[in-house]
Design a protein around this motif. Sequence first.
Motif, PDB file in Angstrom:
ATOM      1  N   ALA A  91       0.830  -1.194   0.000  1.00 58.06           N
ATOM      2  CA  ALA A  91       0.000   0.000   0.000  1.00 58.06           C
ATOM      3  C   ALA A  91       0.865   1.244   0.000  1.00 58.06           C
ATOM      4  CB  ALA A  91      -0.930  -0.002   1.220  1.00 58.06           C
ATOM      5  N   ILE A  92       0.334   2.325  -0.543  1.00 59.40           N
ATOM      6  CA  ILE A  92       1.032   3.600  -0.535  1.00 59.40           C
ATOM      7  C   ILE A  92       0.916   4.180   0.873  1.00 59.40           C
ATOM      8  CG2 ILE A  92       1.143   5.890  -1.540  1.00 59.40           C
ATOM      9  CD1 ILE A  92       1.775   3.652  -3.486  1.00 59.40           C
ATOM     10  N   SER A  93       2.055   4.449   1.495  1.00 61.87           N
ATOM     11  CA  SER A  93       2.049   4.944   2.864  1.00 61.87           C
ATOM     12  C   SER A  93       3.229   5.877   3.062  1.00 61.87           C
ATOM     13  CB  SER A  93       2.115   3.765   3.843  1.00 61.87           C
ATOM     14  OG  SER A  93       3.300   3.023   3.627  1.00 61.87           O
ATOM     15  N   GLY A  94       3.457   6.259   4.313  1.00 63.00           N
ATOM     16  CA  GLY A  94       4.561   7.156   4.628  1.00 63.00           C
ATOM     17  C   GLY A  94       4.097   8.590   4.729  1.00 63.00           C
ATOM     18  N   GLN A  95       5.048   9.524   4.680  1.00 63.51           N
ATOM     19  CA  GLN A  95       4.745  10.945   4.832  1.00 63.51           C
ATOM     20  C   GLN A  95       5.423  11.750   3.732  1.00 63.51           C
ATOM     21  OE1 GLN A  95       5.070  12.439   8.777  1.00 63.51           O
ATOM     22  NE2 GLN A  95       5.012  14.595   8.179  1.00 63.51           N
ATOM     23  N   VAL A  96       4.677  12.704   3.172  1.00 65.94           N
ATOM     24  CA  VAL A  96       5.187  13.604   2.139  1.00 65.94           C
ATOM     25  C   VAL A  96       4.817  15.026   2.548  1.00 65.94           C
ATOM     26  CG1 VAL A  96       5.111  14.267  -0.292  1.00 65.94           C
ATOM     27  CG2 VAL A  96       4.900  11.851   0.343  1.00 65.94           C
ATOM     28  N   THR A  97       5.777  15.952   2.438  1.00 68.93           N
ATOM     29  CA  THR A  97       5.518  17.341   2.797  1.00 68.93           C
ATOM     30  C   THR A  97       5.610  18.218   1.554  1.00 68.93           C
ATOM     31  OG1 THR A  97       6.454  17.000   4.994  1.00 68.93           O
ATOM     32  CG2 THR A  97       6.190  19.266   4.268  1.00 68.93           C
ATOM     33  N   ILE A  98       4.553  19.010   1.342  1.00 69.42           N
ATOM     34  CA  ILE A  98       4.497  19.958   0.226  1.00 69.42           C
ATOM     35  C   ILE A  98       4.728  21.357   0.775  1.00 69.42           C
ATOM     36  CG2 ILE A  98       3.062  20.926  -1.606  1.00 69.42           C
ATOM     37  CD1 ILE A  98       1.412  18.361  -1.531  1.00 69.42           C
ATOM     38  N   GLY A  99       5.526  22.147   0.068  1.00 71.04           N
ATOM     39  CA  GLY A  99       5.700  23.551   0.412  1.00 71.04           C
ATOM     40  C   GLY A  99       5.186  24.427  -0.715  1.00 71.04           C
ATOM     41  N   THR A 100       4.373  25.434  -0.385  1.00 71.91           N
ATOM     42  CA  THR A 100       3.798  26.283  -1.429  1.00 71.91           C
ATOM     43  C   THR A 100       3.364  27.611  -0.835  1.00 71.91           C
ATOM     44  OG1 THR A 100       2.254  26.297  -3.295  1.00 71.91           O
ATOM     45  CG2 THR A 100       1.421  25.482  -1.175  1.00 71.91           C
ATOM     46  N   GLY A 101       2.890  28.508  -1.698  1.00 75.99           N
ATOM     47  CA  GLY A 101       2.376  29.794  -1.251  1.00 75.99           C
ATOM     48  C   GLY A 101       0.978  29.669  -0.673  1.00 75.99           C
ATOM     49  N   ALA A 102       0.580  30.685   0.066  1.00 79.27           N
ATOM     50  CA  ALA A 102      -0.716  30.631   0.750  1.00 79.27           C
ATOM     51  C   ALA A 102      -1.884  30.556  -0.229  1.00 79.27           C
ATOM     52  CB  ALA A 102      -0.870  31.847   1.658  1.00 79.27           C
ATOM     53  N   THR A 103      -1.820  31.298  -1.342  1.00 79.20           N
ATOM     54  CA  THR A 103      -2.925  31.288  -2.305  1.00 79.20           C
ATOM     55  C   THR A 103      -3.111  29.912  -2.916  1.00 79.20           C
ATOM     56  OG1 THR A 103      -2.538  33.620  -2.836  1.00 79.20           O
ATOM     57  CG2 THR A 103      -3.824  32.329  -4.410  1.00 79.20           C
ATOM     58  N   THR A 104      -2.013  29.302  -3.342  1.00 79.53           N
ATOM     59  CA  THR A 104      -2.087  27.953  -3.901  1.00 79.53           C
ATOM     60  C   THR A 104      -2.579  26.966  -2.860  1.00 79.53           C
ATOM     61  OG1 THR A 104      -0.281  28.454  -5.415  1.00 79.53           O
ATOM     62  CG2 THR A 104      -0.760  26.132  -5.026  1.00 79.53           C
ATOM     63  N   CYS A 105      -2.111  27.130  -1.621  1.00 82.57           N
ATOM     64  CA  CYS A 105      -2.542  26.233  -0.537  1.00 82.57           C
ATOM     65  C   CYS A 105      -4.050  26.297  -0.334  1.00 82.57           C
ATOM     66  CB  CYS A 105      -1.814  26.623   0.751  1.00 82.57           C
ATOM     67  SG  CYS A 105      -2.338  25.686   2.203  1.00 82.57           S
ATOM     68  N   ILE A 106      -4.596  27.496  -0.359  1.00 78.93           N
ATOM     69  CA  ILE A 106      -6.026  27.678  -0.076  1.00 78.93           C
ATOM     70  C   ILE A 106      -6.902  27.214  -1.236  1.00 78.93           C
ATOM     71  CG2 ILE A 106      -7.834  29.405   0.320  1.00 78.93           C
ATOM     72  CD1 ILE A 106      -5.696  31.047   1.826  1.00 78.93           C
ATOM     73  N   HIS A 107      -6.496  27.531  -2.451  1.00 77.69           N
ATOM     74  CA  HIS A 107      -7.408  27.366  -3.585  1.00 77.69           C
ATOM     75  C   HIS A 107      -7.087  26.193  -4.502  1.00 77.69           C
ATOM     76  CE1 HIS A 107      -9.528  31.081  -2.703  1.00 77.69           C
ATOM     77  NE2 HIS A 107      -8.354  31.642  -2.481  1.00 77.69           N
ATOM     78  N   LEU A 108      -5.881  25.636  -4.438  1.00 75.03           N
ATOM     79  CA  LEU A 108      -5.534  24.530  -5.319  1.00 75.03           C
ATOM     80  C   LEU A 108      -5.411  23.209  -4.583  1.00 75.03           C
ATOM     81  CD1 LEU A 108      -4.638  23.558  -8.167  1.00 75.03           C
ATOM     82  CD2 LEU A 108      -2.289  24.049  -7.463  1.00 75.03           C
ATOM     83  N   LEU A 109      -4.806  23.228  -3.398  1.00 74.23           N
ATOM     84  CA  LEU A 109      -4.470  21.974  -2.728  1.00 74.23           C
ATOM     85  C   LEU A 109      -5.641  21.225  -2.085  1.00 74.23           C
ATOM     86  CD1 LEU A 109      -1.013  22.528  -0.987  1.00 74.23           C
ATOM     87  CD2 LEU A 109      -1.540  21.488  -3.194  1.00 74.23           C
ATOM     88  N   PRO A 110      -6.654  21.880  -1.511  1.00 78.88           N
ATOM     89  CA  PRO A 110      -7.683  21.108  -0.790  1.00 78.88           C
ATOM     90  C   PRO A 110      -8.282  19.946  -1.565  1.00 78.88           C
ATOM     91  CG  PRO A 110      -7.907  23.409  -0.244  1.00 78.88           C
ATOM     92  CD  PRO A 110      -6.853  23.333  -1.320  1.00 78.88           C
ATOM     93  N   PRO A 111      -8.724  20.121  -2.832  1.00 78.56           N
ATOM     94  CA  PRO A 111      -9.275  18.950  -3.534  1.00 78.56           C
ATOM     95  C   PRO A 111      -8.231  17.888  -3.826  1.00 78.56           C
ATOM     96  CG  PRO A 111      -9.171  20.860  -4.995  1.00 78.56           C
ATOM     97  CD  PRO A 111      -8.882  21.356  -3.625  1.00 78.56           C
ATOM     98  N   VAL A 112      -6.978  18.311  -4.053  1.00 77.87           N
ATOM     99  CA  VAL A 112      -5.901  17.351  -4.285  1.00 77.87           C
ATOM    100  C   VAL A 112      -5.671  16.512  -3.035  1.00 77.87           C
ATOM    101  CG1 VAL A 112      -3.428  17.100  -4.742  1.00 77.87           C
ATOM    102  CG2 VAL A 112      -4.770  18.793  -6.017  1.00 77.87           C
ATOM    103  N   LEU A 113      -5.587  17.176  -1.883  1.00 75.77           N
ATOM    104  CA  LEU A 113      -5.339  16.468  -0.623  1.00 75.77           C
ATOM    105  C   LEU A 113      -6.519  15.585  -0.239  1.00 75.77           C
ATOM    106  CD1 LEU A 113      -3.644  19.313   1.454  1.00 75.77           C
ATOM    107  CD2 LEU A 113      -2.577  17.562   0.034  1.00 75.77           C
TER     108      LEU A 113
END
Length: 284
Positions: A91-113
């Motif tokens: 199974a896919i497991s473990g931890q991955v950390t993404i770094g990005t700007g606040a705008t991308t975090c708010i408006h792009l990442l939620p559906p991806v996550l």
Amino acid sequence: MSHFSLDQLATYKLVIARGSFTGAAEVLGISQPAVSLQIRQLEQALQTRLIERSGRGIRPTAAGETFLAHCAHIENAVNTAVQSVAVYQQAISGQVTIGTGATTCIHLLPPVLQQLREDFPLLTVGVRTGNTSDILRAVEENRVDIGLVTMPASGRNLAISPLFNESFVAITAEGQPRQALPLIVFESGSSTRQRIDEWLVDNGEHAAPVMELGSIEAIKRMVRAGLGYSIVPDVAVQTEEDSLGLRVTPLQPPLQRTLALVMRQDKVVTRGMTEVLNSLKRRV
């Protein structure tokens, strides 16, 4: 601390079970001297004799009997460890950390996550926000696995791959003309602010900002209140909820920024990282 191999342990058990080095060698398909060497190395590691010769062959010493009793526990512990690791192979497991700007975090990442959590419940994806220079430094220092930053971007030992272009738009409160309003803009120091300043200069607009804010949502609130106009990435106003109370106008001439994926060149790409990268690419 004693160091011995599982092969040596298995050979020792087989020698005791067969009652001879020769019998163990036949089962293992190796020479009798090779069996004797493994037992000798095991005794050296434990610094004690495990086997002694008797009139009818060989038998374990008192220390050998004690060690034999522990062999089953050792093998069980190893099997348990192997089984516990096997789940990560399946199974896919473990931890991955993404770094990005606040705008991308708010408006792009939620559906991806959200989709990643549904598809890979054992995978933990963390997020860190900051400007481009902060994220690049975090990637270089291995504090962030994947950066999603605004170009231009550069750094030592970094692999940078443009991902997509994003347009900017002008926003005002509904019913307000942009020309009559002061400018509300991102705070200085970010790549986004630099792109906006360059566009304004190129188009003969030298308006001094009345407000410089670090949050896209704070900017939108001030604009909704009729306190000024702003230039923002269109991802921030794409949905009906995000653009509520705002008049959104394309810029002429157009203004765009390029977002790019950033990783260390020597980064070992795990299966979890691969799925995160694939999800980001599909989203755009």
